[in-house]
Design a protein around this motif. Structure first.
Motif, PDB file in Angstrom:
ATOM      1  N   PRO A 173      -0.227   6.748  -8.922  1.00  0.00           N
ATOM      2  CA  PRO A 173      -1.673   6.885  -9.153  1.00  0.00           C
ATOM      3  C   PRO A 173      -2.512   6.314  -8.004  1.00  0.00           C
ATOM      4  N   ALA A 174      -2.046   5.228  -7.395  1.00  0.00           N
ATOM      5  CA  ALA A 174      -2.761   4.663  -6.247  1.00  0.00           C
ATOM      6  C   ALA A 174      -2.785   5.658  -5.092  1.00  0.00           C
TER       7      ALA A 174
ATOM      8  N   GLY B 102       0.816  -1.201   0.000  1.00  0.00           N
ATOM      9  CA  GLY B 102       0.000   0.000   0.000  1.00  0.00           C
ATOM     10  C   GLY B 102       0.852   1.255   0.000  1.00  0.00           C
ATOM     11  N   VAL B 103       0.212   2.372  -0.297  1.00  0.00           N
ATOM     12  CA  VAL B 103       0.870   3.681  -0.335  1.00  0.00           C
ATOM     13  C   VAL B 103       0.173   4.599   0.663  1.00  0.00           C
TER      14      VAL B 103
ATOM     15  N   TYR C 125      -7.551  10.912  -2.202  1.00  0.00           N
ATOM     16  CA  TYR C 125      -8.844  11.509  -2.560  1.00  0.00           C
ATOM     17  C   TYR C 125      -9.998  10.735  -1.909  1.00  0.00           C
ATOM     18  N   GLU C 126      -9.960   9.402  -1.989  1.00  0.00           N
ATOM     19  CA  GLU C 126     -11.043   8.594  -1.430  1.00  0.00           C
ATOM     20  C   GLU C 126     -11.197   8.801   0.076  1.00  0.00           C
TER      21      GLU C 126
ATOM     22  N   ASP D  27      -4.130  -1.331  -6.223  1.00  0.00           N
ATOM     23  CA  ASP D  27      -4.953  -2.277  -6.964  1.00  0.00           C
ATOM     24  C   ASP D  27      -4.121  -3.030  -7.998  1.00  0.00           C
ATOM     25  N   PRO D  28      -4.540  -4.240  -8.373  1.00  0.00           N
ATOM     26  CA  PRO D  28      -3.812  -4.983  -9.414  1.00  0.00           C
ATOM     27  C   PRO D  28      -3.672  -4.143 -10.689  1.00  0.00           C
ATOM     28  N   GLY D  29      -2.444  -4.077 -11.222  1.00  0.00           N
ATOM     29  CA  GLY D  29      -2.168  -3.310 -12.436  1.00  0.00           C
ATOM     30  C   GLY D  29      -1.961  -1.828 -12.216  1.00  0.00           C
TER      31      GLY D  29
END
Length: 147
Positions: free
Chosen positions: A58-59, A20-21, A65-66, A51-53
């Motif tokens: 970007p994650a 995770g980031v 944001y989420e 997430d996968p890929g």
């Protein structure tokens, strides 16, 4: 070798690796954090699983944001740690590999899109004492000391 914080892994338990980031988001002497209400109240650095890929940066943008409703810029990786923990929301034991970034909180776009999260500004030294896991506290303390 990545530094470990928290409990040692139990020898007979199977752990799933989850990368995770997470972000230190400073503004003045404060950090933007997230207060997660469920599965139990927990003060955290904003972030989460890749997430996968998906690539880490970007994650990081997506997770911040989420969980806070904020847009960020200029993320820079400053370290990493791992911890072994139970994740009740996924009903699994995880080896969490936490990639830590420092980024600028640019603009609040709205409320968090992830249920049960609330953004919270807190003085960095206080965050270093109150964050819910030792790895987050370690990086907040480094930031509070100007490192």
């Amino acid at each position: 070798m990545i530094r470990r914080f928290g409990e040692s892994p139990e020898p007979d338990r199977r752990y799933i690796r989850r990368v995770g980031v997470y972000a230190l988001l400073p503004k003045g002497s404060s950090l933007l954090l997230t207060w997660q209400l469920e599965p139990g109240p927990d003060l955290q650095l904003p972030g989460g699983g890749i997430d996968p890929g998906e690539s880490p940066v970007p994650a990081l943008h997506r997770e911040v944001y989420e969980e806070t409703g904020w847009m960020i810029s200029a993320p820079r990786r400053i370290g990493a740690f791992r911890r072994f923990t139970y994740m009740p929301e996924y009903d699994l034991w995880a080896e969490k590999v936490c990639l830590i970034y420092r980024a600028k909180p640019v603009r609040r776009l709205g409320p968090p899109t992830e249920a049960q999260h609330q953004p919270l500004w807190m003085e960095a030294g206080e965050a270093a004492r109150r964050l819910g896991n030792a790895g987050d506290r370690h990086f907040a303390a480094l930031h509070a000391r100007g490192l």
